[in-house]
Design an enzyme around this catalytic site. Structure first.
Site: not given
Length: 440
Positions: A234, A305, A309
């Site tokens: 990333h 990535d 959450h």
């Protein structure tokens, strides 16, 4: 849906390995592509798909995801994540070691492989995580796509930020090393400097461009010293892209996420902590330089990535909010929409999201539509635009930083190992992927 012995995709616009697009047919048998031709005649037992008006691409290989199982299944698990993959045209993934327990031993790796064999609708591979003292596992654990080192923005055992430990890992063995390149010492200093500020936008100042550059410089130095295969995860800054433009050994690769290409610090005002990730979002200038580096081959491929959450976790006050965002359902439409807007070509997107990943990780027979390759495929609609809607997402976390974005290139049908795993809004949850193999 039972496994078809053969599948015939008819009248698709096929993106070939050389980047050309042709209208034609693709025949698969068992798990393999057996023929690509302008027209193929079917036998009565062959399942046929009429793909007229659709574009056929190799299935996406997402080389950086966090699927949270075991230990953090309230955010995501291997089943829900692989359903989201199927919907997004992601037919294979490489998953990261920051689960609970951490994937730092052969035993933990075996446990993940066992779980995946029972739950995953798509193909899977796993990184082994580096700690300061698990070198024997890093050398011997298998099958693994590579060693993951968190040089920064991690805590506990997975933070490897001491020179001696990094030197030991780079100096022994030949396995690919993938680094999360942020300098922890600088981050710690900046945290003190900005302590007491609860605006999430400060995240991009604490973990600033310099923190990323310092760590990438260090990883590059160690890689050159030991001629060690290095992959930079990333990449987020113009400075890192410029560094690699000047000095990129043949054994070094790099990736970029759609969010570091398409989002920047202005997103904090619009979506708040949903825009918080590590490394953080950067400036519009960084967006532009990363795009150019990708087009020029300085950056080799795309990864999401995917790091979900819950909305409850994201609703806390910064800096108590976790970093990370989901991405497997939106990555292909985001990149194909960018192609339609002239940022790149459809063939480039296919290369960055399939072939180049298979090449970098030594995954045989993946990433191209050609006889002998695995029948991991995705049919997309490049003529229809639809918005990203929260209620349609299959990721367990149930949100996207791209909510409301109007995108094209949504998958219509995804195929894993010659089996239809996603079709026009329906996921065939009985399909199972296979463990990926790695030739180096």
């Amino acid at each position: 849906m039972s496994s078809p012995t053969s599948l015939l995709i008819r009248r698709a616009r096929i993106v070939l390995p050389n980047g050309e697009s042709v209208v034609g047919d693709v025949l698969t048998s068992d798990r393999t592509i057996v023929e690509v031709a302008p027209e193929i005649s079917a036998t009565p037992s062959t399942t046929q798909i009429d793909a007229e008006g659709l574009t056929l691409l190799p299935g996406v290989i997402d080389p950086q995801v966090h699927f949270r199982e075991p230990g953090l299944e309230h955010k995501e698990d291997l089943f829900t994540a692989s359903c989201a993959c199927a919907k997004g045209g992601v037919t294979s993934f490489l998953e990261m070691p920051n689960t609970r327990p951490l994937t730092t031993t052969q035993q933990a790796l075996d446990d993940k492989l066992q779980r995946a064999s029972q739950k995953c609708l798509v193909n899977y591979g796993f990184f082994i995580g580096a700690t300061a003292d698990n070198l024997p596992d890093l050398l011997l654990a298998k099958p693994s796509c590579g060693i993951k080192i968190f040089m920064g923005s991690m805590h506990g055992q997975l933070l490897v930020d001491q020179d001696a430990a990094l030197e030991a890992i780079f100096s022994k063995g030949e396995r690919l090393i993938a680094v999360h390149a942020e300098d922890q010492a600088r981050i710690n200093e900046r945290r003190k400097e900005f302590a007491g500020i609860h605006e999430v936008a400060v995240h991009s100042q604490i973990q600033d461009n310099q923190a990323a550059l310092l760590a990438t410089q260090q990883a590059l130095r160690l890689s050159k010293k030991y001629q060690r295969r290095l992959h930079i995860l990333h990449m987020s800054t113009a400075e890192e892209a410029d560094l690699l433009r000047q000095d990129k050994p043949s054994w070094v690769t790099a990736e970029v996420t759609p969010q570091h290409l398409l989002l920047n610090t202005s997103a904090y005002e619009k979506i708040g902590t949903l825009a918080q990730m590590n490394p953080p979002l950067r400036s519009p200038h960084d967006n532009q330089v990363l795009w150019q580096a990708l087009r020029d081959g300085i950056i080799d491929f795309i990864a999401t990535d995917h790091a979900p959450h819950t909305l409850e976790e994201k609703a806390q006050e910064y800096p108590n909010t976790p970093s990370g965002m989901p991405g497997v359902e939106t990555s292909l439409p985001l990149m194909l929409t960018a192609a339609m807007q002239g940022q790149c070509t459809v063939a480039q997107v296919s290369d960055w999201m399939s072939r180049a990943v298979a090449k970098a990780y030594g995954i045989p027979n993946k990433g191209a539509i050609a006889p002998g390759y695995d029948a991991d495929l995705v049919l997309v609609d490049l003529d229809t635009y639809r918005p990203v809607l929260r209620e349609e997402l299959l990721t367990k976390c149930g949100w996207s930083p791209f909510e409301g974005w109007n995108l094209t290139g949504w998958p219509v049908i995804s195929i894993v190992g010659g089996q239809v795993v996603y079709e026009k809004g329906k996921v065939h949850t009985e399909v199972r992927g296979q463990a990926l193999t790695f030739s180096h």
